[in-house]
Design an enzyme around this catalytic site. Structure first.
Site, PDB file in Angstrom:
ATOM      1  N   GLN A  11       0.660  -1.232   0.174  1.00  0.00           N
ATOM      2  CA  GLN A  11       0.107   0.038  -0.024  1.00  0.00           C
ATOM      3  C   GLN A  11       0.812   1.057  -0.138  1.00  0.00           C
ATOM      4  OE1 GLN A  11      -2.339  -0.985   3.599  1.00  0.00           O
ATOM      5  NE2 GLN A  11      -0.482  -1.299   4.588  1.00  0.00           N
ATOM      6  N   ASP A  29      -0.182   0.708  13.511  1.00  0.00           N
ATOM      7  CA  ASP A  29       0.160   1.849  13.783  1.00  0.00           C
ATOM      8  C   ASP A  29       0.423   1.956  15.508  1.00  0.00           C
ATOM      9  OD1 ASP A  29      -2.305   1.767  15.252  1.00  0.00           O
ATOM     10  OD2 ASP A  29      -3.524   2.560  13.770  1.00  0.00           O
ATOM     11  N   ASP A  42       1.305 -12.805   6.747  1.00  0.00           N
ATOM     12  CA  ASP A  42       0.044 -12.714   6.411  1.00  0.00           C
ATOM     13  C   ASP A  42      -0.841 -13.304   7.509  1.00  0.00           C
ATOM     14  OD1 ASP A  42      -2.485 -13.907   5.708  1.00  0.00           O
ATOM     15  OD2 ASP A  42      -1.868 -13.365   3.443  1.00  0.00           O
ATOM     16  N   ASP A  98      -7.867  -5.488  14.116  1.00  0.00           N
ATOM     17  CA  ASP A  98      -7.862  -3.894  13.928  1.00  0.00           C
ATOM     18  C   ASP A  98      -7.264  -3.699  12.292  1.00  0.00           C
ATOM     19  OD1 ASP A  98      -7.720  -1.226  13.874  1.00  0.00           O
ATOM     20  OD2 ASP A  98      -5.517  -1.059  15.202  1.00  0.00           O
TER      21      ASP A  98
END
Length: 175
Positions: A49, A104, A155, A173
């Site tokens: 990403q 995060d 993964d 999350d």
């Protein structure tokens, strides 16, 4: 990502201001979300990403993945606390916790506030999200350095299928 069609644009206005614009016609037709970027702090492309961190006057530091806002330092605690403490309250002794996603570090930070939690396994596919969070969003990312945290970069579906550990709580999350 055809199942989740979205257009993300950023544009410079005549006055030189740079806007983050997020639009998702599939889930929120006719809506756009705009944030004025005071300063772009980081832009990286991982194998999975596009990662961007920018500063906003009201929302503080903002993290986006593939152009979609994931969190801001102004209000991220609302999401992190609810995602963390509701499952913790449903278990008498949540000593061993699995977090899937959450690179995060916000959920891990909240888990570390509960003295009953002794071990946290965080499984995230994208190591660059963790690196960016540690470097640019320390209010969340610093928690990833705790001795109680075991980080697995892989993964999550593969990890869960092969894992033999028993967890008291599992928190997803994922956005």
């Amino acid at each position: 990502k055809q199942w989740y069609q979205r257009r993300v644009r950023g544009g410079m206005e005549d006055d030189g201001s740079l806007w983050h614009v997020e639009e998702n016609d599939v889930h929120y037709p006719g809506q756009r979300f705009h944030l004025l970027q005071e300063k772009i702090v980081c832009e990286r492309q991982s194998d999975y990403q596009a990662i961007k961190v920018f500063e906003h006057k009201k929302f503080g530091t903002v993290l986006t993945l593939d152009g979609c806002v994931q969190c801001s330092t102004y209000d991220e605690f609302l999401y992190q606390e609810m995602l963390t403490f509701l499952p913790l309250c449903s278990v008498a002794e949540p000593s061993n916790v699995l977090v899937i996603g959450g690179g995060d570090g916000g959920v891990v930070r909240e888990l570390l506030k509960d003295s009953r939690v002794q071990q946290i396994t965080l499984v995230d596919i994208d190591e660059k999200v963790l690196e960016v969070s540690k470097k640019f969003i320390s209010s969340m990312g610093d928690s990833l350095n705790s001795d109680k945290v075991d980080i697995k970069i892989c993964d999550a579906s593969v990890y869960v299928q092969s894992c033999t550990d028993i967890f008291d709580v599992v928190i997803l999350d994922l956005v």
